[in-house]
Each structure stands twice: as C-alpha cells, then as structure tokens.
Scaffold this motif. Structure first.
Motif, PDB file in Angstrom:
ATOM      1  N   GLY A 297     119.157 -11.645  56.264  1.00 13.12           N
ATOM      2  CA  GLY A 297     119.477 -11.622  54.847  1.00 13.12           C
ATOM      3  C   GLY A 297     118.662 -10.593  54.113  1.00 13.12           C
ATOM      4  O   GLY A 297     117.980  -9.759  54.725  1.00 13.12           O
ATOM      5  N   ARG A 298     118.787 -10.661  52.781  1.00 13.52           N
ATOM      6  CA  ARG A 298     118.073  -9.693  51.939  1.00 13.52           C
ATOM      7  C   ARG A 298     117.169 -10.458  50.974  1.00 13.52           C
ATOM      8  O   ARG A 298     116.359 -11.275  51.395  1.00 13.52           O
ATOM      9  CB  ARG A 298     119.085  -8.816  51.202  1.00 13.52           C
ATOM     10  CG  ARG A 298     119.653  -7.744  52.112  1.00 13.52           C
ATOM     11  CD  ARG A 298     120.396  -6.675  51.346  1.00 13.52           C
ATOM     12  NE  ARG A 298     121.728  -7.098  51.010  1.00 13.52           N
ATOM     13  CZ  ARG A 298     122.822  -6.354  51.188  1.00 13.52           C
ATOM     14  NH1 ARG A 298     122.728  -5.145  51.674  1.00 13.52           N
ATOM     15  NH2 ARG A 298     124.004  -6.804  50.849  1.00 13.52           N
ATOM     16  N   HIS A 299     117.348 -10.228  49.685  1.00 11.72           N
ATOM     17  CA  HIS A 299     116.404 -10.760  48.706  1.00 11.72           C
ATOM     18  C   HIS A 299     116.260 -12.276  48.766  1.00 11.72           C
ATOM     19  O   HIS A 299     115.150 -12.787  48.687  1.00 11.72           O
ATOM     20  CB  HIS A 299     116.833 -10.345  47.302  1.00 11.72           C
ATOM     21  CG  HIS A 299     116.910  -8.862  47.148  1.00 11.72           C
ATOM     22  ND1 HIS A 299     117.821  -8.087  47.825  1.00 11.72           N
ATOM     23  CD2 HIS A 299     116.179  -8.006  46.424  1.00 11.72           C
ATOM     24  CE1 HIS A 299     117.653  -6.830  47.519  1.00 11.72           C
ATOM     25  NE2 HIS A 299     116.649  -6.748  46.672  1.00 11.72           N
ATOM     26  N   ASP A 300     117.392 -13.000  48.900  1.00 10.22           N
ATOM     27  CA  ASP A 300     117.301 -14.459  48.869  1.00 10.22           C
ATOM     28  C   ASP A 300     116.454 -14.973  50.033  1.00 10.22           C
ATOM     29  O   ASP A 300     115.646 -15.893  49.868  1.00 10.22           O
ATOM     30  CB  ASP A 300     118.703 -15.088  48.940  1.00 10.22           C
ATOM     31  CG  ASP A 300     119.481 -14.837  47.652  1.00 10.22           C
ATOM     32  OD1 ASP A 300     118.857 -14.378  46.662  1.00 10.22           O
ATOM     33  OD2 ASP A 300     120.707 -15.076  47.642  1.00 10.22           O
ATOM     34  N   SER A 301     116.654 -14.366  51.202  1.00 10.31           N
ATOM     35  CA  SER A 301     115.884 -14.817  52.373  1.00 10.31           C
ATOM     36  C   SER A 301     114.401 -14.481  52.177  1.00 10.31           C
ATOM     37  O   SER A 301     113.517 -15.250  52.561  1.00 10.31           O
ATOM     38  CB  SER A 301     116.389 -14.132  53.643  1.00 10.31           C
ATOM     39  OG  SER A 301     117.760 -14.347  53.777  1.00 10.31           O
ATOM     40  N   VAL A 302     114.142 -13.314  51.582  1.00  6.73           N
ATOM     41  CA  VAL A 302     112.751 -12.905  51.344  1.00  6.73           C
ATOM     42  C   VAL A 302     112.095 -13.839  50.317  1.00  6.73           C
ATOM     43  O   VAL A 302     110.963 -14.313  50.528  1.00  6.73           O
ATOM     44  CB  VAL A 302     112.700 -11.432  50.883  1.00  6.73           C
ATOM     45  CG1 VAL A 302     111.326 -11.069  50.351  1.00  6.73           C
ATOM     46  CG2 VAL A 302     113.087 -10.505  52.039  1.00  6.73           C
TER      47      VAL A 302
ATOM     48  N   TYR B   9     106.076  -6.579  45.662  1.00  4.15           N
ATOM     49  CA  TYR B   9     106.715  -7.801  45.201  1.00  4.15           C
ATOM     50  C   TYR B   9     106.370  -8.972  46.137  1.00  4.15           C
ATOM     51  O   TYR B   9     105.959 -10.045  45.695  1.00  4.15           O
ATOM     52  CB  TYR B   9     108.234  -7.556  45.166  1.00  4.15           C
ATOM     53  CG  TYR B   9     109.063  -8.762  44.857  1.00  4.15           C
ATOM     54  CD1 TYR B   9     109.201  -9.216  43.545  1.00  4.15           C
ATOM     55  CD2 TYR B   9     109.721  -9.449  45.869  1.00  4.15           C
ATOM     56  CE1 TYR B   9     109.971 -10.324  43.265  1.00  4.15           C
ATOM     57  CE2 TYR B   9     110.491 -10.553  45.599  1.00  4.15           C
ATOM     58  CZ  TYR B   9     110.619 -10.987  44.301  1.00  4.15           C
ATOM     59  OH  TYR B   9     111.380 -12.090  44.022  1.00  4.15           O
ATOM     60  N   ILE B  10     106.514  -8.736  47.440  1.00  3.07           N
ATOM     61  CA  ILE B  10     106.267  -9.801  48.420  1.00  3.07           C
ATOM     62  C   ILE B  10     104.780 -10.168  48.428  1.00  3.07           C
ATOM     63  O   ILE B  10     104.416 -11.336  48.502  1.00  3.07           O
ATOM     64  CB  ILE B  10     106.759  -9.356  49.816  1.00  3.07           C
ATOM     65  CG1 ILE B  10     108.294  -9.312  49.818  1.00  3.07           C
ATOM     66  CG2 ILE B  10     106.229 -10.258  50.921  1.00  3.07           C
ATOM     67  CD1 ILE B  10     108.913  -8.589  50.998  1.00  3.07           C
ATOM     68  N   TYR B  11     103.917  -9.156  48.283  1.00  3.97           N
ATOM     69  CA  TYR B  11     102.476  -9.437  48.255  1.00  3.97           C
ATOM     70  C   TYR B  11     102.146 -10.365  47.072  1.00  3.97           C
ATOM     71  O   TYR B  11     101.450 -11.361  47.219  1.00  3.97           O
ATOM     72  CB  TYR B  11     101.678  -8.133  48.146  1.00  3.97           C
ATOM     73  CG  TYR B  11     100.202  -8.384  48.155  1.00  3.97           C
ATOM     74  CD1 TYR B  11      99.556  -8.734  49.338  1.00  3.97           C
ATOM     75  CD2 TYR B  11      99.451  -8.325  46.983  1.00  3.97           C
ATOM     76  CE1 TYR B  11      98.199  -9.013  49.359  1.00  3.97           C
ATOM     77  CE2 TYR B  11      98.099  -8.597  47.000  1.00  3.97           C
ATOM     78  CZ  TYR B  11      97.477  -8.938  48.188  1.00  3.97           C
ATOM     79  OH  TYR B  11      96.135  -9.230  48.204  1.00  3.97           O
TER      80      TYR B  11
END
Ligand code: NAD
Length: 519
Positions: free
Chosen positions: A227-232, A255-257
């Motif tokens: 997936g993309r954003h939702d999975s992240v 963003y993820i950090y």
C-alpha cells in the motif's frame, strides 16, 4: 510476446503472483508464512520501466489485512524471542545460502520491476546478502556487558533483548538490498517484522519471503503488507509496532519520523542526498573520470549514494571535456539487454521531473554539456529512458542543485581551492556521502576531517560501508540516532536490560533495614 513473457514471470514466481494468464497477475501479501490474495478493491498498476507494460497489480491492503499482519507478528513474538540464539543463527546460515542460490532469479525480478541492468541488480542482491551474512555472527553481535564486583558480593550485567514487532518501509531503488538491511537484522535479534515494500517493485521482497520460509523462519516472524499512505499511517500509529525502519524520500521520511516518534516508537529514517565528488588536480585522471561516470550514471542515477555533483578544483577543470566523452559512450538500454550500462527511470513522472530539473538549470544559466533528455531506444520506445546528462557552471542557488534529481544527471562546478570545495559541500543541507579524488594524503586527510558528511570516500566514489560498519549518512539525509546495520543496527533492534545481583552467604546477611543510600 507480452503474454508469453508474463506467463514465464508468473511461472517462476507463482507463489506470490496470481496465476492468471489472460489478465494481469496480482501481487500477494505474506502473512503467517502464507502468500495471501488481498480482498481490496484498490490496486496499483506496476509497470515495467523499459516498456511501460503492466507487470502486476499491487494491492492497497485493507485495514483488516494490515491488522492481521501485525497480529501475526505480535502472536509470533513470544515464542520467537525465546528461540535460542543458535537456532536464529542457523536460520540465517540457511537464508544466506538460499539467497545466493536465487541471485539470478531475484535479479531478473528487479530488472523487470525496477529497470536497472541485470548485473547491477545482482549487486543489489549481493549488498543485501552481505547483511544476512553479517547476521550469522549474531552470537557475538548480541553479547551484553558484565562487571563483577560492582559492590560487595554484587555484579552487574546487561542483556540485549528484542523489542517486539518492528516494521520496515522501503523505497523503489534497491528492491532487495534495503529490505535486507531491515528484516534479517530485526528477526535475528529475536524481533518479528512487518515489511511494506515499495508499491513500485515489491517482487524481490516476496521472493525473499519464500526463501525465509524455506530457511525455517516460523509463521508470523516476518510478514509483508502493501500500500501507500494509509498503510504507512497504519504502521506509524499501531500500538503493537515498537520500531520503524524507513528508507526513501525526505518528504516521506520526515513525516514518518515525526508521526512514528510521536506515538512512542523508535524510528530510523534514511532520506535523500546530494553527494559531491571533489576532484583535485593531482588525482589519477583516468581512474577519477571512470569513477565519476560510473557513480553519476550507474543505475540511471537512482542511487542515494550516486555522485550527482562534481567539483573540479583548480586545473582539474581541464578534464571536463574528457568526462563528457566518457559519459557519451555509455550505452542506455533495457536492463535485461546485455549491452546496457544504464536502464530506464522508474516511471514517466520521474522522467518528466528529471527533464524539468535539467531545463531549470539551463534556464538559470547552467551550460548543458551533454543532453540525454530526448534519447530513443530502439524496441523500447515507450520506456522511461534518459541518457547521461551533464550541466556545467552550476551554482548552489539553482533548483537543479537544491533539489535531489535522482536521474542520470551530473552537475559540474568549479572551485579554486580545496577550502572552497569544502565550503560548498558543507553548505549543502544533505550529508549522505561524498568522495575526494587525490594522490595527496594530506589533502585527503584534511577533506575527510573537515567535510561534514557521514560517509566519505578517498578515491572510492560510492563509499557505502560493509555491514560490519553502519550506514552513517548524516545531517539532512538522516533522522534518528541509530543507523542501519552493523553495531548500530543491533542497537536499534534491541533494548538493554541491566541486572544487578547480589549473592551472599548466610553469615553476611544484613540484620537491619538500610534507609539511606549507601555512602
Ligand atoms: P518514497 O519516499 O517515494 O517511497 C518510500 C516509501 O515510502 C514507499 O514504501 C512509499 O510507499 C512510502 N511513501 C511515499 N510517499 C509517502 C508519503 N507521502 N507518506 C507516507 N509514505 C510514503 O521514495 P522512493 O521514491 O521510493 O525512493 C527514492 C528516495 O529514497 C530518494 O530520495 C533517495 O535518495 C532515497 N533513498 C535514500 C537512501 C539512504 O540510505 N539515504 C537509500 C535509498 C534511497
């Protein structure tokens, strides 16, 4: 031809691709040691970058599917974390053997989905394999510390223990190496893992899962979602996930950090780069120019350690025409063609972006010494090809310099002195890698000590450390405090428990309570 080719690819990888000859096969998830078809209604087309034909459809996994992968990893953790270190080591021995045996198959998948040349794809696998080989030393790597006699009859020692469910989010450019930076290190330390490979080339990760199963990793120890954003976002927020390893762009990495740290997780985040090669006039001309050309244009410049900017110091600037001639001779072709030096870019959007950045350089005054933007490759007219491109007289304010290009484009600059070159390098916000080319030891030493970059090569264009060290990109190229693989990788995937114990004979037992700190 397409149908025949598709059947062959599906035939080789039928375990993770659905066997459907008439339509495009779908890529499966891997949960609890099973390849599972997604029930989603959102699919991402994955194109072969050399032809733009759709190779497979990658699911955007549903919430339930994401939950089931984390549940599998959570449920597997108690038993796996108690497995003996020798058992984990033996599985790593088998995994490294299986990866070696499947090198060509992995490389073929990488070339199909990512576009790089077959030889370079084998290098991608090899550099990941070396991490697995390093994991085979876990019996030494995970040792704690001891200090006996810390007080009377008292000893202190530490254990390095696993932390629980870990997650890995990977970029498109190294479909085997970067997943292999993550899950082998995580599981050999006793953790379980949920991987989310790049939606643009997840095939290599799934082949690796087949090999993990064959090597003996129990169900749930390593899982793959898509997936993309939702999975992240799901990974960043899920309370059962304790650590996230990310490699990719600045935008996603920062963003993820932030989002992962905010929900209490450890995060290591490797991001973008602008790597400078400083060319001194005393360098060996032939090998320096070969190094520059290989490191700027190899993998079509889609390497975070590509040397994307050359700084010619003093008279070294006279070598620029020879550099251009060497770059012009590189052969651009589909990655599986035997004569290819570099393959296509990952997508038409990537090609468009690279071409626009080159044009922005021209518009702001750079000199276009070699222009690969309109290259056409016979038989692959629809591919995302850009030939080697060189912009000269680039200055640090130009957009082509301030942004990571991530294509086969070398920016060229001039500096009068080594100090001027160091100033340019240190003013750039990124700190992933750099190289100096010189035959003077004092120059090399000055550069390595004064440049503020995490990985430095002296006459080595792409100084990526082997796994007994760590990948130590710095400044804008990294967020976190423990780097990938090596000692720091072990530290990232373990937590320290410190035990202080006192064993004293009956004759020495204290007979009254102590209400003060010992003095
Ligand atoms: P990317 O950031 O687009 O994708 C990486 C991962 O993040 C993918 O799994 C993707 O699904 C996810 N993602 C993408 N955008 C997101 C968003 N906005 N929010 C949440 N998740 C998102 O990166 P890429 O294009 O696949 O890879 C190229 C980049 O990776 C380059 O910038 C390159 O320098 C960098 N890179 C860095 C290193 C390193 O070690 N420093 C190594 C390889 C690549």
């Amino acid at each position: 031809l397409t149908a025949v080719r598709r059947l062959r690819v599906v035939g080789n990888n039928a375990f993770y691709l659905s066997r459907c000859a008439s339509s495009v096969p779908t890529t499966k998830m891997f949960i609890n040691n099973e390849f599972v078809e997604s029930k989603t209604n959102k699919w991402i087309d994955l194109h072969n970058p050399a032809t733009n034909e759709v190779v497979t459809k990658v699911p955007e996994c549903t919430r339930e599917e994401l939950e089931s992968a984390v549940a599998a990893a959570r449920d597997a953790f108690p038993a796996w974390s108690r497995t003996t270190v020798l058992t984990r080591q033996q599985i790593m021995f088998r995994l490294q053997d299986l990866i070696k045996k499947n090198m060509k198959r992995l490389a073929a998948n990488i070339t199909e989905e990512q576009g790089k040349t077959l030889v370079d794809a084998e290098g991608d696998v090899l550099r990941g394999l070396q991490v697995v080989e390093h994991c085979c030393s876990i019996t030494s790597l995970q040792l704690g510390e001891t200090l006996p006699g810390i007080a009377k009859d008292m000893d202190t020692f530490t254990y390095r223990l696993p932390i629980g469910v870990t997650a890995g989010i990977t970029p498109f450019n190294f479909p085997a190496m970067i997943p292999l930076w993550m899950f082998p290190m995580a599981v050999v330390c006793g953790n379980t893992s949920v991987m989310k490979p790049s939606e643009r080339d997840p095939g290599a990760t799934l082949i690796l899962m087949e090999l993990c199963r064959e090597a003996g990793l129990p169900p749930g120890v390593v899982n793959v979602i898509h997936g993309r954003h939702d999975s992240v976002n799901f990974i960043c927020d899920h309370p059962d996930i304790k650590a996230i390893s990310f490699v990719g762009s600045d935008q996603a990495g920062q963003y993820i950090y932030e989002r992962g740290s905010k929900s209490g997780k450890r995060v290591q985040s490797n991001m973008g780069a602008k790597n400078h090669g400083v060319v001194m006039p005393d360098a060996n001309k032939e090998s320096t120019l070969n190094s520059l050309v290989g490191a700027a244009f190899g993998a079509a410049g889609q390497r975070c350690m590509a040397l994307s900017t050359a700084i010619f110091v003093g008279e070294a600037r006279e070598w620029i025409p020879d550099l251009v001639e060497k770059a012009r001779k590189l052969k651009v072709n589909a990655g599986h063609e035997p004569d290819a030096d570099l393959g296509p870019l990952i997508s038409p959007e990537a090609k468009k972006r690279v071409c626009e950045l080159v044009q922005s350089g021209v518009d702001s005054g750079a000199e276009l010494l070699l222009d690969g933007r309109s290259i056409k490759i016979k038989g692959y007219e629809k591919g995302n090809f850009v030939g080697p491109t060189i912009l000269h007289h680039v200055n640090p304010k130009m957009k082509c310099y301030t942004e990571e290009i991530f294509g086969p484009v070398l920016l060229s600059m001039e500096a009068d002195t080594l100090e001027d070159a160091i100033r340019i390098v240190n003013s750039n916000p990124y700190g992933n890698g750099t190289a100096i080319f010189t035959t003077n030891g004092a120059t090399a030493r000055k550069y390595t000590m004064e440049c503020d970059v995490g990985q430095v090569g002296v006459n080595v264009p792409i100084p990526v450390p082997l796994p007994m060290f760590s990948f130590t990109g710095s400044r804008g190229s990294f967020r976190g405090d423990q780097h990938f693989y090596g000692k720091q990788g072990i530290q990232f995937y373990t937590q320290v428990k410190t035990v202080t114990q006192m064993w004293r004979g009956e004759d020495a037992v204290s007979h009254k309570p102590a209400t003060t700190m010992p003095v």
